[in-house]
Design an enzyme around this catalytic site. Sequence first.
Site, PDB file in Angstrom:
ATOM      1  N   GLU A 176       2.570   4.785  -4.182  1.00  0.00           N
ATOM      2  CA  GLU A 176       2.557   5.712  -5.320  1.00  0.00           C
ATOM      3  C   GLU A 176       3.900   6.420  -5.552  1.00  0.00           C
ATOM      4  O   GLU A 176       4.188   6.696  -6.721  1.00  0.00           O
ATOM      5  CB  GLU A 176       1.428   6.735  -5.133  1.00  0.00           C
ATOM      6  CG  GLU A 176       0.033   6.177  -5.252  1.00  0.00           C
ATOM      7  CD  GLU A 176      -0.399   5.337  -4.054  1.00  0.00           C
ATOM      8  OE1 GLU A 176      -1.245   4.448  -4.225  1.00  0.00           O
ATOM      9  OE2 GLU A 176       0.138   5.567  -2.949  1.00  0.00           O
ATOM     10  N   ASP A 194      -8.815   3.952  -2.065  1.00  0.00           N
ATOM     11  CA  ASP A 194      -9.644   4.392  -0.939  1.00  0.00           C
ATOM     12  C   ASP A 194     -10.956   4.997  -1.427  1.00  0.00           C
ATOM     13  O   ASP A 194     -11.097   6.221  -1.551  1.00  0.00           O
ATOM     14  CB  ASP A 194      -8.874   5.409  -0.100  1.00  0.00           C
ATOM     15  CG  ASP A 194      -7.663   4.782   0.573  1.00  0.00           C
ATOM     16  OD1 ASP A 194      -7.612   3.547   0.660  1.00  0.00           O
ATOM     17  OD2 ASP A 194      -6.765   5.533   1.003  1.00  0.00           O
ATOM     18  N   ASP A 254       0.852  -1.188   0.000  1.00  0.00           N
ATOM     19  CA  ASP A 254       0.000   0.000   0.000  1.00  0.00           C
ATOM     20  C   ASP A 254       0.894   1.246   0.000  1.00  0.00           C
ATOM     21  O   ASP A 254       2.110   1.158   0.174  1.00  0.00           O
ATOM     22  CB  ASP A 254      -0.882  -0.025   1.250  1.00  0.00           C
ATOM     23  CG  ASP A 254      -2.102   0.877   1.140  1.00  0.00           C
ATOM     24  OD1 ASP A 254      -2.277   1.527   0.099  1.00  0.00           O
ATOM     25  OD2 ASP A 254      -2.870   0.929   2.118  1.00  0.00           O
TER      26      ASP A 254
END
Length: 799
Positions: A408, A483, A405
């Site tokens: 990015e 999300d 997670d």
Amino acid sequence: MITNTEIEKRGNQFPNHIVNFKQENDKLYFTTENGVILGLTVLRDSAIRFRYATEHAFEPDFSYAISDDVSLGYNELVVKEEVSEYIITTSKIRIHVNKSNLKVRVFDLDNVVILEDEFGFHWEENYNYGGNIVKMSKICHSGESYYGMGDKASHTNLKGKRVNNWVTDSYAYGKDQEPLYKAIPFYVGLKQNIAYGVFFDNSFSTYFDFANEKRNVTSFWADGGELNYYFFYGPKMNQVVEAYTNLTGVPELPPLWALGFHQSKWSYYPEKKVREITSSFRKLKIPCDAIYLDIDYMNGFRCFTWDNSHFPDPKKMVKDLEEDGFKTVTMIDPGIKIDRNYWVYQEAMDNGFFCRRADGPHFKGKVWPGECKFPDFTDPKVREWWADLYKEMIADIGVKGVWNDMNEPAIMEVPSKTANLDVRHDYDGHPCSHRKAHNVYGMQMVRATYEGVKKFMFPRRPFVLTRAAYSGTQRYCATWTGDNVATWEHLWIANVQMQRMSISGYSFVGSDIGGFAEQPNGELFARWIQLAIFHPFCRVHSSGDHGEQEPWSFGDEVTDIVRKYIELRYQLLPYLYTMFYKYIQNGLPMIQSLVFYDQDDTQTHFRTDEFLFGEQILVCPVQEPNAQGRRMYFPKGKWYNYWNDDVVTGGVEKWVSAEIEQVPLFIKEGAMIPKYPIQQYVGEKEIKELVIEVYYKEGIENSTIYEDQLDGYDYKKGRYSLRRFRLRGKENELIIQQFKDGNFITSYDKFKLIFHGLPFEIGSIEVNNEVVEPKDIKLNGSNSIEVSKDFTELHITGK
């Protein structure tokens, strides 16, 4: 975002006339007087690479997107020079290159123009960073449609939209918000019902304008790098997606448990809470295969550590959970806490594995542990080190899957939400800034994770999950759409995102069921489950700050509905596993939009709600509150209502009843749908009889069932079972032929065939051309029979 008009007003440059041409086997080079080179490579008869350079020189040719296993080769390549253009012909298409301006037109062999340059290639100096902003503009024709582009939260048809590919932590994103978590710069165009594809392989921030600013122009551009794109000719959408997927790759088969139901939350801790959750699943008989541990299992959010106060004996806990059928999946983020007493941090420091800024200092960013440094996953040495960090977690403790997670990478308390653009990266020996590496950073992290988990899971198969991705990431892992929010709008968004991701070559995908942010009510949760059991990756995940989001959290009525649909998911596992096999073998999307299923029907071009799960199950989720039903469009063919066997002939929009306990679900006529018994987890029961639901068709339909050991790699040595069925129905008879391949011996030795829509009462039965007494094959009334799994032809006639 730079607009077309702004670019045209500024120092825009264009190629001028061609002064040199040369051919090197499958590569053609056209050089203009002002130093532009078009490198055209024929990959296949229907797949062409277009690559543009300025100042007489190409950059080093390197891409993370392209698979090592791409299949190349063509049947025909003829180059002809005319007065005003060069004409390149393959067995599928014809390409015209204009001598005066380097503009390109692509035709099919019926002389229909498929793709045509408007301005074509042009560029301008990027004064802020150096290099070029590179751009391509194409003519958009009336009626042309566009699909793909990954996880965009917008209508499946992108006509009139503008999108940006810059991998971004987009908490609680909204409809049409840009950019999102993934950068997949690939689209499928549909023009006069002829499909083609364009993949712009450029890892800088890229932009696509699908006739948004100018209704007759579709364009794409990047903040740096090369104008490097691939063209794929169909003419069918499945051929385009297959070609793109062949180029960028597919994953290995996952272990079957990875296709079961998964439960997650931020966060399940301490250990007592984890055991309470898993016990509730078994007590309530709601099937589940995986339980997730979010960041709170760690010691102060330090990756590869455990909080011993909350998890005093993780190895025993993981072992106990496994004995109860639960595989443990743990989260690992990229940020490494700055702490000289933390062994992971110190190893990375000692070996120079952290990213640095342009002037030398390490890049630092705040995430969950506080101030962190970040490994440069574009460096092969760093990936190898990172992979080995998983040894204790996987080989010693017994964790079965890893979830990457925040990759990015997401950075807190900075406006950009990510790393500084001057951060330097190795980029596998092609040093660059974060402007170029940003979109592949998460991809290379999860690649390293995959290699580590695979190494220490062997001989079992790995399971890895990522949030960030670039084209080709599907080779390593599953993904989810980030999300999202517990709203009805996000239920709609989840539906279109799955369709869009699948057509973009990334089928192993799901959403956070029920929404990550905020709290769903019971009705929304039930409707989301009814959608998500038809997504290849199926997981509930929530932020945890608003209440409980387990299947039993919304009262008995909703619990019963959720259980019913998760049970259906487990029954359909052999069908889903076969879908995955076809995805790997043929690049066939596991989720198909209606336009993919029938591009010739213009009614499908703007449908968003309906989709096919595999090739033979039609689903149309209910996406509004208090609904007793909904209107849905049926594509070509005849479709059996799963709940009552009513038949609908396609080509129409109809009202379908769908009270809270039902989702509109239809089976294609002629389909043979395999089903396992309901299990609480994969492997709980030995399969002693394979149920196959047979839906009668007057005509011919083909079906496939693929099976193997459901984990491990013996299937690569031929230990698999591939059964192809050919059903042919007539007015008073039904013939089913079976063609078998592979040497895997299944645990069952018989099929139970359950017939739907049989227009006659069974009179006689022949198996392999021998008449069989009904009692010998256990004729159960008139709608089912039991028969040996090894039959080659089953012939049923009416009385």
